[in-house]
Design an enzyme around this catalytic site. Structure first.
Site, PDB file in Angstrom:
ATOM      1  CG  ASP A 127      -0.391  -0.037   2.524  1.00 57.02           C
ATOM      2  OD1 ASP A 127       0.844  -0.128   2.618  1.00 57.02           O
ATOM      3  OD2 ASP A 127      -1.142   0.022   3.526  1.00 57.02           O
TER       4      ASP A 127
ATOM      5  CG  ASP B   3       0.562  -4.051   2.130  1.00 57.51           C
ATOM      6  OD1 ASP B   3       0.820  -4.926   2.974  1.00 57.51           O
ATOM      7  OD2 ASP B   3       1.326  -3.095   1.879  1.00 57.51           O
TER       8      ASP B   3
ATOM      9  CE  LYS C 255       3.404  -5.951   3.857  1.00 60.59           C
ATOM     10  NZ  LYS C 255       2.926  -4.690   4.475  1.00 60.59           N
TER      11      LYS C 255
ATOM     12  CD  GLU D  93       0.531  -1.398   8.020  1.00 58.74           C
ATOM     13  OE1 GLU D  93       0.237  -0.590   8.931  1.00 58.74           O
ATOM     14  OE2 GLU D  93       0.984  -1.052   6.914  1.00 58.74           O
TER      15      GLU D  93
ATOM     16  CD  GLU E 237       7.770  -0.203   7.403  1.00 61.61           C
ATOM     17  OE1 GLU E 237       6.788  -0.917   7.108  1.00 61.61           O
ATOM     18  OE2 GLU E 237       7.936   0.945   6.940  1.00 61.61           O
TER      19      GLU E 237
HETATM   20  O1  KIV Z   1       3.547  -1.127   1.560  1.00 65.30           O
HETATM   21  C1  KIV Z   1       4.736  -1.429   1.597  1.00 65.30           C
HETATM   22  O2  KIV Z   1       5.532  -1.104   0.720  1.00 65.30           O
HETATM   23  C2  KIV Z   1       5.224  -2.184   2.736  1.00 65.30           C
HETATM   24  C3  KIV Z   1       6.705  -2.275   2.888  1.00 65.30           C
HETATM   25  C4  KIV Z   1       7.217  -1.023   3.492  1.00 65.30           C
HETATM   26  C5  KIV Z   1       7.125  -3.457   3.643  1.00 65.30           C
HETATM   27  O3  KIV Z   1       4.470  -2.665   3.522  1.00 65.30           O
END
Ligand code: KIV
Length: 263
Positions: A44, A83, A112, A114, A181
């Site tokens: 994202d 994401d 993914k 968070e 991160e």
């Molecule tokens: O969205 C993204 O690019 C990420 C990376 C920073 C790992 O989640």
């Protein structure tokens, strides 16, 4: 054939480093995978680098679906991680499943999410229904306002302890990967040793199983200040293809990131 979750787990078990880069379109997907990148992350971060937003918060599920489709169409062998954007996973597990299912239907191999241990119930709900999850802890950009800025996470003993608790809880819930991160390298190493799943790091030291960079950062196109963990692989490279090949070589050899890129 596309790289699978079992291939990634085997790479981790064999001590082979995994190279990961963010990707948002078909053309770069082809370049990145032919340069040897194992995982394409439809991040994202496209909110920042493609859409010009200040944060990732305005990115929608439709944006992520669109870019996931583009990346899938442009690649044949790389593993595709997508994401879940802000507001699409910080809800009930049932609603999160519906959103994740749309990304999987667009061609993602994994989503993914968070968040720390609080996301465990959601992670378990998804994996029991066939959706692999990479959990993302440490500096979670969707929580930038809560965190008070883009800062190193896990520096205090209390924060470090919490990140370890998060990591263990998320693995127990069934996460197949853990992304860290901007956390101290020593802590990322400790967490990597403690877990059995592959870890991925961005600004988390060289000991993670995988390394990830934002594509534009590794090509020297910085939106704003160059962070310590970034490296411009275009320096001395005659083409983007060569720059990415150099990144893959350095990751596989354990030469990137160096101590100068860590915390
Ligand atoms: O969205 C993204 O690019 C990420 C990376 C920073 C790992 O989640």
């Amino acid at each position: 054939m596309r790289t699978t979750l079992s291939t990634l787990q085997k790479m981790r078990d064999d001590g082979e480093k995994i190279a990961m880069v963010t990707c948002y379109d078909a053309s770069f997907a082809g370049v990145l995978e032919s340069a040897g990148v194992d995982i394409l992350l439809v991040g994202d971060s496209l909110g920042n680098v493609v859409q010009g937003e200040e944060t990732t918060l305005p990115v929608s599920l439709d944006d992520m679906i669109y870019h996931t489709r583009c990346v899938v169409r442009g690649s044949n062998t790389a593993f595709i991680m997508a994401d879940m954007p802000f507001g699409t996973s910080q809800i009930t597990p049932e609603d999160t499943f519906q959103n994740a299912a749309e990304l999987m239907a667009a061609g993602a191999n994994m989503v993914k999410i968070e968040g720390g241990e609080i996301m465990s119930e959601t992670v378990e709900f998804l994996i029991r229904r066939g959706i692999p999850v990479c959990a993302h802890i440490g500096l979670t950009p969707q929580s930038v306002h809560q965190l008070g800025g883009y800062k190193v996470q896990g520096e205090s003993a209390h924060q470090a302890k919490q990140l370890m608790i998060d990591a263990v809880a998320l693995e127990k819930a069934g996460a197949s990967m853990l992304l860290m991160e901007v956390v101290p390298a020593a802590l990322a190493k400790k967490i990597t040793k403690r877990l059995s799943i592959p870890t991925a790091g961005i600004g988390a030291g060289v000991d993670c199983s995988a390394q990830v960079l934002v594509l534009y950062d590794m090509l020297g196109i910085y939106s704003g200040k160059k962070a310590r963990f970034m490296k411009n692989f275009m320096t001395g490279a005659e083409s983007i293809q060569v720059a990415v090949e150099n990144y893959v070589k350095e990751v596989k050899a354990g030469r990137f990131p160096g101590p100068e890129h860590g915390f």
